[in-house]
Enzyme design. Sequence first.
Site, PDB file in Angstrom:
ATOM      1  N   GLU A  11       0.821  -1.203   0.000  1.00 22.48           N
ATOM      2  CA  GLU A  11       0.000   0.000   0.000  1.00 22.48           C
ATOM      3  C   GLU A  11       0.857   1.256   0.000  1.00 22.48           C
ATOM      4  O   GLU A  11       2.026   1.237   0.393  1.00 22.48           O
ATOM      5  CB  GLU A  11      -0.926  -0.008   1.207  1.00 22.48           C
ATOM      6  CG  GLU A  11      -0.185  -0.222   2.493  1.00 22.48           C
ATOM      7  CD  GLU A  11      -1.112  -0.588   3.651  1.00 22.48           C
ATOM      8  OE1 GLU A  11      -2.019  -1.410   3.458  1.00 22.48           O
ATOM      9  OE2 GLU A  11      -0.901  -0.048   4.735  1.00 22.48           O
ATOM     10  N   CYS A  16       7.056  -7.177   6.556  1.00 25.33           N
ATOM     11  CA  CYS A  16       8.271  -6.663   7.187  1.00 25.33           C
ATOM     12  C   CYS A  16       8.829  -7.739   8.104  1.00 25.33           C
ATOM     13  O   CYS A  16       8.078  -8.485   8.725  1.00 25.33           O
ATOM     14  CB  CYS A  16       7.946  -5.404   7.998  1.00 25.33           C
ATOM     15  SG  CYS A  16       9.402  -4.605   8.708  1.00 25.33           S
ATOM     16  N   CYS A  61       7.741  -5.606  14.777  1.00 26.70           N
ATOM     17  CA  CYS A  61       7.435  -4.675  15.875  1.00 26.70           C
ATOM     18  C   CYS A  61       6.000  -4.940  16.346  1.00 26.70           C
ATOM     19  O   CYS A  61       5.080  -5.069  15.539  1.00 26.70           O
ATOM     20  CB  CYS A  61       7.608  -3.230  15.423  1.00 26.70           C
ATOM     21  SG  CYS A  61       9.308  -2.888  14.921  1.00 26.70           S
ATOM     22  N   CYS A  75       2.937  -2.629  15.272  1.00 24.52           N
ATOM     23  CA  CYS A  75       2.856  -2.223  13.865  1.00 24.52           C
ATOM     24  C   CYS A  75       2.076  -3.259  13.047  1.00 24.52           C
ATOM     25  O   CYS A  75       2.373  -4.464  13.110  1.00 24.52           O
ATOM     26  CB  CYS A  75       4.266  -2.062  13.308  1.00 24.52           C
ATOM     27  SG  CYS A  75       4.303  -1.751  11.542  1.00 24.52           S
TER      28      CYS A  75
END
Length: 355
Positions: A101, A121, A125, A128
């Site tokens: 996105e 990713c 985290c 996130c």
Amino acid sequence: MPGITTAERTISLIYDLTQARLKTLLASWGEKNFRVDQIWQGLYKQFWQSPEQFTTLSKSLKQKMIAYLRFSALEPVRELASKDGDTIKTLFRLTDGPSIEAVLMRYEQRRTLCISTQVGCAMNCSFCATGQMGFTRHLTSGEIVEQVIYYARMLAKTDEKVTNVVIMGMGEPFHNYDATMQAIDILNDHEGFNFGERRFTISTVGLVPMIYKFANEKRQINLAISLHATDNALRSSMIPINTKHPVEELIAACRQYVAQTNRRITFEWALIQGVNDSAQNAKDLADMLHGLLCHVNIIPLNPTNDFEGQASSINQALRFQAEMESHNIPCTIRLRRGIEIAAGCGQLASTDTPL
Ligand code: SAH
């Protein structure tokens, strides 16, 4: 096709090519140099999308381009606009299936894009939305470039231009360092899109060796660091890579970066109620950043499915800001644009809501 090496056969997406590579490819096709300029300007000044739009090119060249190059790797499959229309978020499907996105934010004179560098990713985290998805793959430089050109084309229709690009979408840009830098170099090319390095901001979770590498390159790109905590135990619980690159090493790398480049660093601080938003947290942060050329950007937490934390109240954010400023550290509160359209990092790609 005569004159084409195996390497050139494997080249597919046109946005993956630097101008130099395009030159080599066209030379191998027996084309003159001025054709490179025509193609480059068509791509990066006119934002043409398909070979047919390159009306000045010969038919045979267009046929080669159709045969050997792809003109798009991103298919916009969902687009959401805020009520005022100023924020637009696009979900793009990549050729091999997964989605990424990007977001356009119009604010006063600014037209800022937030773009992705990876599918998912690897940093994991806790707070996130992208981190919660896991890592699928790196984007190529061309897939990064095309996000910018997509919006540049959209804005051109209303005589607007992209003014800033923040690399704060899905992914960790310093984990995909070379492709990210190549994308910036291609967009920076003075004969093409000509987008100055100073108008880019890269946000990193804090991959320390890459910060040193970046400092050595003395680029003019702005650097933002996702700090969020000064204490190693807390930071590691939010940002697992902190166990590998603890906060003292991160701040030492930042000090070295500023010493080498004389450029101001932005520290990002996602403000989470009762976790990192007290006056003492602000004081610890001010102590840690003492004497460093920097700026703190507070982002009230954007709630995500798999994280229990809540955003701090605006009053708490204002108190945190006042505490930072009392220590002479410039501090701004980032407005949460596009929350209603799930424009927080990774939030569109991780929802199944149909349009
Ligand atoms: N991987 C890079 C860039 C992507 S995230 C990085 O970590 O910096 C961009 C910024 O949004 C980072 O500061 C990140 O910590 C922050 N962020 C991610 N999820 C968030 C959330 N739910 N609420 C507030 N900020 C968030």
